[in-house]
Design an enzyme around this catalytic site. Structure first.
Site, PDB file in Angstrom:
ATOM      1  CG  ASP A  23      19.757  23.807  57.825  1.00 51.08           C
ATOM      2  OD1 ASP A  23      20.942  23.526  58.145  1.00 51.08           O
ATOM      3  OD2 ASP A  23      19.185  23.283  56.838  1.00 51.08           O
ATOM      4  CB  CYS A  30      21.867  24.558  54.901  1.00 51.90           C
ATOM      5  SG  CYS A  30      22.176  24.547  53.123  1.00 51.90           S
ATOM      6  CB  THR A  81      24.031  20.908  50.113  1.00 49.80           C
ATOM      7  OG1 THR A  81      22.931  21.852  50.045  1.00 49.80           O
ATOM      8  CG2 THR A  81      23.471  19.492  50.149  1.00 49.80           C
ATOM      9  CG  HIS A 125      38.178  37.482  40.492  1.00 49.96           C
ATOM     10  ND1 HIS A 125      38.482  36.651  39.434  1.00 49.96           N
ATOM     11  CD2 HIS A 125      39.357  38.039  40.875  1.00 49.96           C
ATOM     12  CE1 HIS A 125      39.795  36.700  39.192  1.00 49.96           C
ATOM     13  NE2 HIS A 125      40.342  37.533  40.064  1.00 49.96           N
ATOM     14  CG  HIS A 130      37.668  41.435  39.169  1.00 49.97           C
ATOM     15  ND1 HIS A 130      37.375  40.410  38.300  1.00 49.97           N
ATOM     16  CD2 HIS A 130      39.024  41.462  39.288  1.00 49.97           C
ATOM     17  CE1 HIS A 130      38.500  39.826  37.916  1.00 49.97           C
ATOM     18  NE2 HIS A 130      39.515  40.458  38.506  1.00 49.97           N
TER      19      HIS A 130
HETATM   20  C1  RB5 Z   1      18.060  19.791  55.426  1.00 50.60           C
HETATM   21  O1  RB5 Z   1      17.772  18.439  55.490  1.00 50.60           O
HETATM   22  C2  RB5 Z   1      18.740  20.102  54.092  1.00 50.60           C
HETATM   23  O2  RB5 Z   1      17.825  19.963  53.048  1.00 50.60           O
HETATM   24  C3  RB5 Z   1      19.317  21.488  54.115  1.00 50.60           C
HETATM   25  O3  RB5 Z   1      20.194  21.605  55.182  1.00 50.60           O
HETATM   26  C4  RB5 Z   1      20.123  21.909  52.893  1.00 50.60           C
HETATM   27  O4  RB5 Z   1      21.063  20.952  52.539  1.00 50.60           O
HETATM   28  C5  RB5 Z   1      19.343  22.415  51.745  1.00 50.60           C
HETATM   29  O5  RB5 Z   1      19.893  22.924  50.757  1.00 50.60           O
END
Ligand code: RB5
Length: 145
Positions: A8, A66, A68, A99, A134
């Site tokens: 994203d 993304c 996180t 694994h 595994h």
């Molecule tokens: C976008 O702001 C953020 O929410 C997305 O990139 C991600 O971290 C969601 O899990």
């Protein structure tokens, strides 16, 4: 290898860095986007797209990014047959392959720096699945609905 990649807007900068790294190593890259870092987009779309591309055989492995890495890994894992692993260090990436036979690597562009991310990518791409016990466990995952 051919790698399916996608992110994203929050993962865009790291996606571009990973893509350049992959190309410099001689890999082919199937980039599902996003291509415009200035436009806010929804990570589920790109997790689904990359997961589907890997399952369709457009790549050997996938990489999703993304902010996180959490949301896009959850989305990729909704595609049946995808085993997406969110990794924050090379050890996790090695184990995800060895694994869990993970076929998609997820990372957070707001969590890991470029240097660490590229080490994670290298570990993921160069570690083979160990199979054996595994393999039985991964088969069990795949048999679960
Ligand atoms: C976008 O702001 C953020 O929410 C997305 O990139 C991600 O971290 C969601 O899990």
């Amino acid at each position: 290898m051919r790698i399916c990649i996608g992110s994203d807007h929050a993962g865009f900068d790291l996606k571009e860095a990973v893509k350049a790294h992959l190309l410099s190593l001689g890999h082919e890259v199937e980039d599902a986007g996003t291509h415009d870092p200035g436009a806010s987009v929804d990570y589920p779309d790109y997790g689904n797209l990359v997961g589907s591309n890997v399952l369709a055989g457009l790549g050997d492995l996938g990489i999703v990014i993304c902010g996180t890495g959490i949301g896009i890994s959850i989305a990729a894992n909704k595609v049946r047959g995808v085993r997406a692993a969110l990794c924050t260090d090379p050890y996790m990436a090695r184990m995800a392959r060895a694994h869990n036979n993970a076929n998609v690597l997820a990372m957070g562009g707001r969590v890991v720096g470029v240097g660490l991310a590229l080490e994670i990518v290298d570990a993921f791409l160069t570690t083979p699945f160990e199979g054996g016990r595994h393999g039985l466990r991964v088969e069990k995952i795949e048999s679960q609905i």
